[in-house]
Write a protein that holds these residues in place. Structure first.
Motif, PDB file in Angstrom:
ATOM      1  N   ARG A 110      21.918 -13.774 -20.543  1.00 28.64           N
ATOM      2  CA  ARG A 110      22.177 -14.316 -19.192  1.00 28.64           C
ATOM      3  C   ARG A 110      23.044 -13.350 -18.394  1.00 28.64           C
ATOM      4  NH1 ARG A 110      22.738 -19.275 -21.678  1.00 28.64           N
ATOM      5  NH2 ARG A 110      24.988 -19.052 -21.752  1.00 28.64           N
ATOM      6  N   ARG A 111      24.134 -12.887 -19.001  1.00 30.77           N
ATOM      7  CA  ARG A 111      25.030 -11.954 -18.301  1.00 30.77           C
ATOM      8  C   ARG A 111      24.303 -10.681 -17.904  1.00 30.77           C
ATOM      9  NH1 ARG A 111      28.518 -13.435 -22.237  1.00 30.77           N
ATOM     10  NH2 ARG A 111      28.119 -11.539 -23.418  1.00 30.77           N
ATOM     11  N   TYR A 113      20.980  -9.936 -17.654  1.00 32.60           N
ATOM     12  CA  TYR A 113      19.873 -10.043 -16.707  1.00 32.60           C
ATOM     13  C   TYR A 113      20.323 -10.600 -15.365  1.00 32.60           C
ATOM     14  CZ  TYR A 113      17.021  -8.504 -20.523  1.00 32.60           C
ATOM     15  OH  TYR A 113      16.498  -7.739 -21.529  1.00 32.60           O
ATOM     16  N   ARG A 114      21.311 -11.464 -15.335  1.00 25.69           N
ATOM     17  CA  ARG A 114      21.850 -11.943 -14.061  1.00 25.69           C
ATOM     18  C   ARG A 114      22.494 -10.773 -13.330  1.00 25.69           C
ATOM     19  NH1 ARG A 114      26.535 -15.211 -14.901  1.00 25.69           N
ATOM     20  NH2 ARG A 114      25.190 -16.410 -16.248  1.00 25.69           N
ATOM     21  N   SER A 115      23.284  -9.977 -14.023  1.00 26.38           N
ATOM     22  CA  SER A 115      23.955  -8.825 -13.426  1.00 26.38           C
ATOM     23  C   SER A 115      22.932  -7.808 -12.919  1.00 26.38           C
ATOM     24  CB  SER A 115      24.883  -8.223 -14.464  1.00 26.38           C
ATOM     25  OG  SER A 115      24.947  -6.852 -14.369  1.00 26.38           O
ATOM     26  N   SER A 116      21.881  -7.562 -13.694  1.00 21.58           N
ATOM     27  CA  SER A 116      20.854  -6.604 -13.285  1.00 21.58           C
ATOM     28  C   SER A 116      20.142  -7.063 -12.022  1.00 21.58           C
ATOM     29  CB  SER A 116      19.830  -6.402 -14.395  1.00 21.58           C
ATOM     30  OG  SER A 116      20.439  -5.804 -15.502  1.00 21.58           O
ATOM     31  N   VAL A 117      19.811  -8.347 -11.958  1.00 23.74           N
ATOM     32  CA  VAL A 117      19.118  -8.894 -10.781  1.00 23.74           C
ATOM     33  C   VAL A 117      20.033  -8.835  -9.573  1.00 23.74           C
ATOM     34  CG1 VAL A 117      18.204 -11.027  -9.769  1.00 23.74           C
ATOM     35  CG2 VAL A 117      17.517 -10.337 -12.072  1.00 23.74           C
ATOM     36  N   GLN A 118      21.302  -9.203  -9.736  1.00 23.93           N
ATOM     37  CA  GLN A 118      22.233  -9.171  -8.609  1.00 23.93           C
ATOM     38  C   GLN A 118      22.431  -7.754  -8.098  1.00 23.93           C
ATOM     39  OE1 GLN A 118      25.613 -11.107 -10.361  1.00 23.93           O
ATOM     40  NE2 GLN A 118      24.906 -13.155  -9.769  1.00 23.93           N
ATOM     41  N   LYS A 121      19.383  -6.665  -6.161  1.00 25.56           N
ATOM     42  CA  LYS A 121      19.340  -7.288  -4.827  1.00 25.56           C
ATOM     43  C   LYS A 121      20.267  -6.556  -3.867  1.00 25.56           C
ATOM     44  CE  LYS A 121      17.906 -11.907  -6.121  1.00 25.56           C
ATOM     45  NZ  LYS A 121      18.302 -13.308  -6.250  1.00 25.56           N
TER      46      LYS A 121
END
Length: 147
Positions: A110-111, A113-118, A121
């Motif tokens: 979660r950390r 892939y969330r960080s990568s997506v953010q 963006k």
């Protein structure tokens, strides 16, 4: 009990349907490896190479995988390390240890892939890709991929 104490490796494009015991198949194209469980039960063990899963080291002669292989979902529940082609038996884990590791793994994914997506963006929203923000985000993303 570990039956196969050494794994020879084969670099392949596609993992074969039938895995030969004692062979670690490595597909660099698909960033994964697979082998028949080293306990001898015959189950297929797949180890994807990702920032949150396994890392592979090839020293020109042998392969090591990190972290250990914990086959908690298989009947055998074998646990071992592959270091320089040698299979080193590791101690069994309790159900509580397995559940804690599953929670840790989900949180790490979660950390990451969330960080990568953010971060992606932020780069996409930046009107000037050469701005300091875009540059440093790209450097950090590159470092995260390499390390």
């Amino acid at each position: 009990m570990i039956r196969h104490k050494r794994l020879k490796h084969r670099f392949v494009e596609h993992i074969p349907e039938c895995l030969e015991p004692g062979v670690l198949y490595v597909s660099m194209e698909y960033a994964t490896s697979a082998h028949s469980c080293c306990c001898g039960c015959g189950e297929e063990v797949v180890t994807p190479f990702t920032p949150t899963d396994w890392k592979m080291t090839y020293d020109g002669e042998t392969i090591s995988l990190h972290p250990s292989i914990g086959n908690w979902m298989l009947k055998c529940r074998s646990h071992y390390v592959i270091r320089q082609g040698m299979v080193i038996e590791a101690g069994p884990w309790s159900q509580e240890q397995v559940e804690a590791e599953c929670r840790r793994d989900r949180a790490a994914k979660r950390r990451f892939y969330r960080s990568s997506v953010q971060e992606q963006k932020k780069v996409e929203l930046s009107p000037d890709k050469t701005s300091k923000t875009g540059f440093w985000v790209n450097i950090r993303n590159w470092l995260n991929r390499c390390w």
